[in-house]
Each structure stands twice: as structure tokens, then as C-alpha cells.
Design an enzyme around this catalytic site. Structure first.
Site, PDB file in Angstrom:
ATOM      1  N   ILE A  71       0.852  -1.183   0.000  1.00  0.00           N
ATOM      2  CA  ILE A  71       0.000   0.000   0.000  1.00  0.00           C
ATOM      3  C   ILE A  71       0.895   1.241   0.000  1.00  0.00           C
ATOM      4  O   ILE A  71       1.710   1.431   0.911  1.00  0.00           O
ATOM      5  CB  ILE A  71      -0.920   0.048   1.239  1.00  0.00           C
ATOM      6  CG1 ILE A  71      -1.688  -1.268   1.401  1.00  0.00           C
ATOM      7  CG2 ILE A  71      -1.855   1.250   1.162  1.00  0.00           C
ATOM      8  CD1 ILE A  71      -2.630  -1.581   0.293  1.00  0.00           C
ATOM      9  N   GLU A 163      -3.488   1.461  -2.614  1.00  0.00           N
ATOM     10  CA  GLU A 163      -3.066   2.826  -2.295  1.00  0.00           C
ATOM     11  C   GLU A 163      -4.047   3.460  -1.311  1.00  0.00           C
ATOM     12  O   GLU A 163      -5.136   2.953  -1.075  1.00  0.00           O
ATOM     13  CB  GLU A 163      -2.992   3.672  -3.564  1.00  0.00           C
ATOM     14  CG  GLU A 163      -4.161   3.528  -4.517  1.00  0.00           C
ATOM     15  CD  GLU A 163      -5.519   3.905  -3.953  1.00  0.00           C
ATOM     16  OE1 GLU A 163      -5.585   4.938  -3.239  1.00  0.00           O
ATOM     17  OE2 GLU A 163      -6.509   3.204  -4.216  1.00  0.00           O
ATOM     18  N   GLY A 305     -10.779   1.055  -2.187  1.00  0.00           N
ATOM     19  CA  GLY A 305      -9.347   1.166  -2.446  1.00  0.00           C
ATOM     20  C   GLY A 305      -8.578   0.434  -1.365  1.00  0.00           C
ATOM     21  O   GLY A 305      -9.024  -0.596  -0.843  1.00  0.00           O
ATOM     22  N   GLU A 306      -7.393   0.951  -1.044  1.00  0.00           N
ATOM     23  CA  GLU A 306      -6.581   0.402   0.048  1.00  0.00           C
ATOM     24  C   GLU A 306      -6.172  -1.049  -0.173  1.00  0.00           C
ATOM     25  O   GLU A 306      -5.829  -1.753   0.769  1.00  0.00           O
ATOM     26  CB  GLU A 306      -7.307   0.541   1.391  1.00  0.00           C
ATOM     27  CG  GLU A 306      -7.642   1.976   1.755  1.00  0.00           C
ATOM     28  CD  GLU A 306      -8.341   2.113   3.092  1.00  0.00           C
ATOM     29  OE1 GLU A 306      -8.455   1.103   3.817  1.00  0.00           O
ATOM     30  OE2 GLU A 306      -8.779   3.224   3.413  1.00  0.00           O
ATOM     31  N   GLY A 307      -6.251  -1.533  -1.408  1.00  0.00           N
ATOM     32  CA  GLY A 307      -5.814  -2.887  -1.683  1.00  0.00           C
ATOM     33  C   GLY A 307      -6.806  -3.966  -1.336  1.00  0.00           C
ATOM     34  O   GLY A 307      -6.487  -5.160  -1.452  1.00  0.00           O
TER      35      GLY A 307
END
Length: 341
Positions: A71, A163, A305-307
Site C-alpha cells: 500500500i 493505495e 481502495g486500500e488494496g
């Protein structure tokens, strides 16, 4: 688009001179699949996941002993234009929650034994507001790409790219519009709870950025430096490094896809080792994938998001590989082959 300038020449060379996948490893996987105690091809995309791992790990017996969820976290100057429902001051708080185990991605990784690594990219120093200036100068952009290349050291056998960055979907929307055409209205969406007024500000910001920077853009990496962010540049570096160290990549959502789109614009084959985890809820993600001839493995309506999507795809990959390795063969199970087999 024209050739990139000398600042980016080494990066372009790495994207052009990419190693091929291993067809022999894929053939070995298919040979074993043909003898497993099931109808040939009956596990569908799970079988394809094992072939994907074999091809890009260059191993006839792929492994997932060290899958890494990477991340990249960064701050964006365009957040000052009110393009996100979240205030910029929440950014370090969100990153701290992630590293302390409080976020969704933290829990997914803990449950499924995925190695979570969070890289903070100068959170105290936002990129330039793209409606008024370039996000990054070319030297800083190149240096951030190089940092992303180093971030996947340690020989992971799978890299999942995610991200976090308040305002970064506005930057991603501007990148896609610059690459593929269109306006802010076509590429900017509501993402994390943006209301009507916020969406209007976001669309206006993307359009202003495009009007300001288009006359100076001379290639995909110029688009990245002028309109992108540190997390997008670092993700591009991770994609490049993974290819050259024979590591497959799973790309998460809208923003991570923008990094892959930059690579694809330079050399479409440069992302052959990338699997796109899911079709994110963000407006324009499905369109961006289609422009690259890609589809998402999952479609769960995830817009976080955030993987998160990439980690869930990694869970599927782990499951697929375990089944491939642990299933009985027709011979060991004492099952007769189908007629004509």
C-alpha cells in the site's frame, strides 16, 4: 505520443525491454490439471490463476509463501479544491489506523496470512494542486518511481498493489482523461461518499487540470508527473520491478489501475504480468480496464481502495494453488478416466 525525455529514458527502457512469461511452466501446470480428479477445465478461472502464477513466477510449481500487499500512501494538493468528502487532515489518521490493524485491508491480510506493507510517501508534503501546477516535477516523479521499484524488494512471490490518498481519484480521473480523451464528467465519480456539490467541484478540478497541462504533455510519464501522485508513481515502479524480478502482480482499483495504464501506454506488453483484481465502484474503472483490453476478476461493488480487492483476489489465488497442489489425481483416487481419455 512522442518519446519521453531523458529524465525518464531509463524507465521507458525498462518498460520496453520486459522479459516474457514462461510457457513451459504453464504447460507443466496444464499437464497436472489434466490428471486431477475432476473434469478438465471444470474449475474455470481458478485454473487460470494457477497458470498465471506459473507463467510469471517462471515456475512449473508456483508458490505463495510470501504474498505481499503493498500500500502506497500519499497526500494530494488537489484535495484543497474540495474533491473529496474527507479532509486532508484525516490522511495520517487513516494510515495510522491501517498500520495499527484497524482497517479492512489490515483484517483481510491478518485473516489470510498476507504480508501487509504500508509505505508512507512524504505525507506531510502534498503534491502540487494539479489545477494550478504540476503534481510533481519530472525529477521527483522519476525518483518516486525508483522508490516504488525498491519497495518490492525482499523477493515476494506475489505483489498486490493498493493505495490510500485523499483526493487521489481526482488525479486518477485526470490521468485517464489525458490518456484516453474525455472530460472530468466522464471520468470523475463520487467514490468515498462525495455529495453533488463535491462531485461538481471534482469534475471542475479535473477539467481545469486538463486545460492547464495538456499543452505541455509529451508522453505518458509526463501525464504522470503533471497529473498524478506519489502513490501512482510508486505503483508504476513496483509494476516495473516485479516484472523484472519474475513476480506476478495483482492490481487493485481505480487509482492503482492508473499506474498500470501509464505502463500500458508505453508498452502494452509491460502489464502482461498483471491481473486486475476487480471492477471497482469508481466511475470509469470498467471503461479504463476496457481501454487496456482487461477485465476484473471480481465485481463486488467495492470502492474502498486500500488494496482490499487485490487482497481478496490473492485469497482466490491462494485457494486455487492449494487445490491444484492438494487434489488427488484420477490414479491416486482410483477413478476411471472419462471415455476417450
Amino acid at each position: 505520443m512522442s518519446a519521453e525525455n531523458s529524465v525518464f529514458s531509463d524507465i521507458v527502457e525498462l518498460l520496453i525491454a520486459v522479459p516474457d512469461g514462461d510457457d513451459g511452466a504453464v504447460a507443466a501446470i496444464r499437464e497436472r490439471e489434466a490428471g486431477l480428479s475432476k473434469p478438465v477445465g471444470s474449475l474455470g478461472q481458478l485454473e487460470g490463476l494457477v497458470e498465471f502464477l506459473a507463467r510469471w513466477q517462471h515456475r512449473s510449481k508456483p508458490r505463495l509463501d510470501n504474498p505481499m500487499v503493498t500500500i502506497f500512501a500519499a497526500s494530494h494538493g488537489v484535495a484543497a479544491e474540495g474533491v473529496s468528502a474527507w479532509p486532508a487532515r484525516a490522511m495520517p489518521q487513516m494510515v495510522a489506523n491501517m498500520t495499527n490493524g484497524g482497517s479492512a485491508i489490515s483484517q483481510i491480510c491478518a485473516l489470510h496470512e498476507l504480508n501487509l506493507r504500508v509505505f508512507e510517501l512524504a505525507l506531510e508534503l502534498p503534491t502540487g494542486d494539479i489545477t494550478r501546477e504540476a503534481a510533481l516535477d519530472e525529477q521527483m516523479c522519476a525518483a518516486t518511481i525508483a522508490y516504488g521499484m525498491e519497495a518490492v524488494a525482499g523477493r515476494p512471490d506475489l505483489v498486490c498493489l493498493g493505495e490510500i490518498g485523499i483526493g487521489n481519484t481526482a488525479s486518477a480521473a485526470a490521468i485517464f482523461a489525458a490518456l484516453y480523451g474525455g472530460s472530468g464528467a466522464e471520468w470523475a465519480g463520487r467514490d468515498a461518499g462525495l455529495d453533488d456539490a463535491g462531485l461538481a467541484r471534482k469534475i471542475a478540478a479535473v477539467d481545469a487540470a486538463l486545460a492547464l497541462h495538456r499543452p505541455q504533455i509529451d508522453g505518458p510519464l509526463s501525464i504522470l508527473s503533471r497529473l498524478g501522485g506519489r502513490e501512482i508513481a510508486a505503483s508504476l515502479g513496483a509494476i516495473i520491478a516485479a516484472r523484472h524480478q519474475k513476480t506476478p502482480v495483482i492490481i487493485d482499483g481505480y487509482v492503482a489501475t492508473a499506474a498500470a495504464a501509464i505502463a500500458h501506454a508505453i508498452n502494452p506488453a509491460a502489464i502482461n504480468h498483471c491481473l486486475f483484481a476487480h471492477v471497482a465502484a469508481d466511475k470509469g474503472h470498467a471503461s479504463a480496464l476496457a481501454r487496456m483490453g482487461q477485465t476484473g476478476l471480481l465485481d463486488l461493488g467495492i470502492g474502498l481502495g486500500e488494496g482490499t480487492g487485490a487482497a481478496l483476489a490473492a485469497v482466490l489465488a491462494k485457494t486455487a494453488l492449494h487445490v491444484h497442489n492438494a487434489m488427488a489425481t484420477l490414479e491416486t483416487a482410483g477413478i476411471s478416466r472419462p471415455d476417450g481419455g
